[in-house]
Design an enzyme around this catalytic site. Structure first.
Site, PDB file in Angstrom:
ATOM      1  N   LYS A 263     -11.951   0.114   9.078  1.00 12.99           N
ATOM      2  CA  LYS A 263     -11.875   0.401  10.511  1.00 12.99           C
ATOM      3  C   LYS A 263     -11.441   1.850  10.661  1.00 12.99           C
ATOM      4  O   LYS A 263     -10.263   2.182  10.557  1.00 12.99           O
ATOM      5  CB  LYS A 263     -10.891  -0.505  11.246  1.00 12.99           C
ATOM      6  CG  LYS A 263     -10.970  -0.309  12.782  1.00 12.99           C
ATOM      7  CD  LYS A 263      -9.693  -0.594  13.501  1.00 12.99           C
ATOM      8  CE  LYS A 263      -8.728   0.560  13.500  1.00 12.99           C
ATOM      9  NZ  LYS A 263      -9.190   1.763  14.275  1.00 12.99           N
TER      10      LYS A 263
ATOM     11  N   GLY B 190     -13.388  -0.001  16.040  1.00 22.77           N
ATOM     12  CA  GLY B 190     -12.468  -0.712  16.916  1.00 22.77           C
ATOM     13  C   GLY B 190     -11.186   0.055  17.086  1.00 22.77           C
ATOM     14  O   GLY B 190     -10.975   1.102  16.462  1.00 22.77           O
ATOM     15  N   ASP B 191     -10.309  -0.462  17.923  1.00 23.77           N
ATOM     16  CA  ASP B 191      -9.010   0.166  18.101  1.00 23.77           C
ATOM     17  C   ASP B 191      -7.939  -0.623  17.359  1.00 23.77           C
ATOM     18  O   ASP B 191      -8.199  -1.674  16.768  1.00 23.77           O
ATOM     19  CB  ASP B 191      -8.663   0.315  19.584  1.00 23.77           C
ATOM     20  CG  ASP B 191      -8.668  -1.012  20.340  1.00 23.77           C
ATOM     21  OD1 ASP B 191      -8.578  -2.076  19.696  1.00 23.77           O
ATOM     22  OD2 ASP B 191      -8.746  -0.986  21.582  1.00 23.77           O
TER      23      ASP B 191
ATOM     24  N   GLY C  83      -7.177  -4.170  18.609  1.00 22.67           N
ATOM     25  CA  GLY C  83      -8.268  -5.102  18.380  1.00 22.67           C
ATOM     26  C   GLY C  83      -8.531  -5.323  16.902  1.00 22.67           C
ATOM     27  O   GLY C  83      -7.872  -6.138  16.248  1.00 22.67           O
ATOM     28  N   VAL C  84      -9.489  -4.590  16.351  1.00 22.67           N
ATOM     29  CA  VAL C  84      -9.904  -4.796  14.960  1.00 22.67           C
ATOM     30  C   VAL C  84      -8.750  -4.539  13.986  1.00 22.67           C
ATOM     31  O   VAL C  84      -8.601  -5.243  12.983  1.00 22.67           O
ATOM     32  CB  VAL C  84     -11.114  -3.909  14.619  1.00 22.67           C
ATOM     33  CG1 VAL C  84     -11.486  -4.032  13.142  1.00 22.67           C
ATOM     34  CG2 VAL C  84     -12.306  -4.276  15.487  1.00 22.67           C
TER      35      VAL C  84
ATOM     36  N   GLU D  47       0.790   5.022   4.768  1.00 22.95           N
ATOM     37  CA  GLU D  47       0.977   6.470   4.722  1.00 22.95           C
ATOM     38  C   GLU D  47       1.166   6.889   6.167  1.00 22.95           C
ATOM     39  O   GLU D  47       0.217   6.857   6.955  1.00 22.95           O
ATOM     40  CB  GLU D  47      -0.229   7.142   4.072  1.00 22.95           C
ATOM     41  CG  GLU D  47       0.068   8.550   3.566  1.00 22.95           C
ATOM     42  CD  GLU D  47       0.006   9.595   4.654  1.00 22.95           C
ATOM     43  OE1 GLU D  47       1.096   9.976   5.141  1.00 22.95           O
ATOM     44  OE2 GLU D  47      -1.087  10.016   5.027  1.00 22.95           O
TER      45      GLU D  47
ATOM     46  N   CYS E 284       0.291  15.076   8.903  1.00 20.75           N
ATOM     47  CA  CYS E 284       1.575  14.395   8.717  1.00 20.75           C
ATOM     48  C   CYS E 284       2.496  15.153   7.778  1.00 20.75           C
ATOM     49  O   CYS E 284       3.718  14.999   7.837  1.00 20.75           O
ATOM     50  CB  CYS E 284       1.346  12.971   8.216  1.00 20.75           C
ATOM     51  SG  CYS E 284       0.275  12.868   6.777  1.00 20.75           S
TER      52      CYS E 284
ATOM     53  N   GLU F 172       8.255  13.645  15.431  1.00 19.05           N
ATOM     54  CA  GLU F 172       6.981  14.220  15.007  1.00 19.05           C
ATOM     55  C   GLU F 172       6.163  14.582  16.237  1.00 19.05           C
ATOM     56  O   GLU F 172       5.846  13.725  17.059  1.00 19.05           O
ATOM     57  CB  GLU F 172       6.213  13.233  14.126  1.00 19.05           C
ATOM     58  CG  GLU F 172       4.933  13.825  13.562  1.00 19.05           C
ATOM     59  CD  GLU F 172       4.187  12.859  12.663  1.00 19.05           C
ATOM     60  OE1 GLU F 172       3.643  13.301  11.635  1.00 19.05           O
ATOM     61  OE2 GLU F 172       4.139  11.659  12.988  1.00 19.05           O
TER      62      GLU F 172
END
Length: 478
Positions: free
Chosen positions: A174, A205-206, A209-210, A249, A282, A382
């Site tokens: 995803k 998907g988001d 959802g997925v 991660e 990151c 962050e």
């Protein structure tokens, strides 16, 4: 505008069970550049079922044969690498030169490193040289759900998909709904390389959802996620119900310790690293800790460097930063800049609003705050944008205390010509990685953090072994 809404399941492009259209926005223009459909439970179930059915045969495939098939993905990239660079630049705003040289090139870099590391994996070995009756076997964990972010889309896709394939796992990917186009092109590379049906599947998907569906699915044995710490916690809680392996991660708030004996380019290097990819990394060194005796000079250099940093649309060639990914991200960064001002940090470059001459696009002014105090919002949280916080320190012990006083622990940085000091600091800074004097990690070194940055180890042998189970076999010599 690109119109492509299908999912890649069982080696075919298939329409969603229930179309749920979502526009992909070009952050340079704020205009739609593609339309995808967000998957539902039926789409996730179909992809997982395809992966589960393909797993026995793929896991039983000889390692050398898996390696040869995976290597063919690289051939597909070289045939279409400009398409990949253009897709990344358009969907998430990386300047096209950076997209060609850094973002898209993550594919051959990581893939080549994994192919080399693959030869180091011992699939079955005796417990000890003197104990051959007990063998330790490494076996693929099963169906894995891979959830990747928008900021370095091919970096994270390659760091997850390639080792999972080499390990013998089958996959449901995803990608971020913000940057799905590069992943859909990557799925075409997989298909044209001849990876068997069902081994690799993609459902857009988001997270709600997925992402949640994969995390909860009883037939998914592992989730590998890169993204925010908040989302990582939610995934861990959901996955715990089915006892999945979870590798994360997550975010970071890297400290860059600059001592008085640092080389003359240390401050410029640190500012540029912080602003790279519009600050959307990151492992960005967003907290610059500077020894008091060179503090004023460092602030002035940082100010000049920020003011010389150009901001321009992603489709323009040249050395500049592009937009941040979307309006929500832009608004969040503006909120942090305002917080910095409100809490008393000294704004020395950049600030609120769009860069001069721009009235459209999610562009952020390269921003530097000086006199930042530990505990300020911009020092703790962050920001994920081109915003640097500079903090003075008087002693090495004080610098270590400030650097380690964070929930995050991904990457810290040290700038000093003293080998003894660098080595000493490298062992006491609480992070999964420490980089010194501008030196990057060598090929095959693992990428990952500690604490709220997650504890994944991606890259090299470590990255492959994350997708493997160890099995103890007794009675081997009987």
């Amino acid at each position: 505008m690109i119109e492509k809404r299908e999912f890649y399941i069982n080696a075919e492009w298939v329409a969603p069970a229930t179309p749920n259209d979502c526009a992909v926005i070009n952050p340079s223009t704020e205009e739609p550049c593609a339309v995808i459909s967000l998957g539902g439970q039926a789409d996730t179930d179909k992809a997982v079922a395809a992966a589960k059915a393909a797993f026995p045969a793929w896991a039983a495939t000889a390692p050398a044969e898996r390696k040869a098939l995976v290597a063919k993905i690289l051939d597909q990239y070289y045939l279409r690498k400009e398409e990949m660079a253009q897709a990344i630049s358009m969907e998430m705003g990386a300047p096209i030169d950076m997209s060609r040289d850094d973002q898209a090139e993550c594919i051959p870099w990581h893939l080549g490193n994994f192919l080399k590391a693959f030869d180091e994996v011992e699939w079955i070995r005796p417990l000890r040289d003197s104990v051959t009756d007990t063998q330790i076997a490494l076996e693929p964990i099963g169906v894995v759900g891979l959830i990747t972010p928008w900021n370095w889309p091919m970096n994270q896709v390659t760091l997850k998909v390639i080792p999972a394939l080499l390990a013998g796992c089958t996959i449901v990917l995803k990608p971020s709904e913000e940057s799905p186009l590069s992943s859909m092109l990557f799925a075409e590379f997989i298909h044209d390389a001849g990876i068997p049906a069902g081994v690799f599947n993609l459902v857009n998907g988001d997270g709600m959802g997925v992402g949640t569906q994969l995390s909860a699915h009883e037939d998914v044995e592992m989730i590998s996620f890169t993204g925010s710490t908040r989302a990582g916690r939610a995934i861990s809680k959901t996955a715990a119900e089915t006892m999945k392996r979870v590798t994360l991660e997550l975010g970071g708030k890297g400290a860059n310790l600059i001592f008085a004996d640092a080389d003359e380019k240390a401050v410029v290097r640190g500012v540029r690293h912080c602003f790279n990819n519009s600050g959307q990394s990151c492992n960005a060194p967003t907290r610059m800790l500077v020894e008091r005796s060179i503090y004023d000079q460092a602030v002035e250099i940082a100010k000049e460097t920020a003011e010389k940093t150009k901001v321009a649309p992603a489709d323009q060639s040249g050395h500049h930063i592009g937009p941040v990914v979307n309006k929500r991200q832009w608004d969040q960064i503006q909120g942090y800049i305002q917080k910095g001002i409100d809490e008393g940090a000294r704004l020395v470059a950049g600030g609120l609003g769009l860069p001069e001459g721009m009235n459209k696009g999610f562009y952020v002014r390269p921003t530097v705050f000086a006199d930042v105090k530990p505990g300020m919002t911009i020092e703790k949280e962050e920001i994920f944008g081109p915003v640097l916080s500079i903090i003075p320190f008087d002693t090495e012990e004080e610098a270590i205390a400030i650097a380690n006083n964070t929930p995050y622990g991904l990457t810290n940085y040290v700038q000093s010509t003293s080998t003894e000091r660098r080595r000493r600091l490298s062992r006491v800074l609480r992070s999964g990685m420490v980089e010194m004097n501008g030196r990057s990690r060598a090929a095959g070194a693992p990428f990952g953090g500690v604490k709220a940055s997650g504890r994944a180890r991606e890259g090299g042998v470590w990255g492959i072994e994350e997708f493997l189970e160890s099995k103890t076999i007794a009675g081997w010599d009987e």
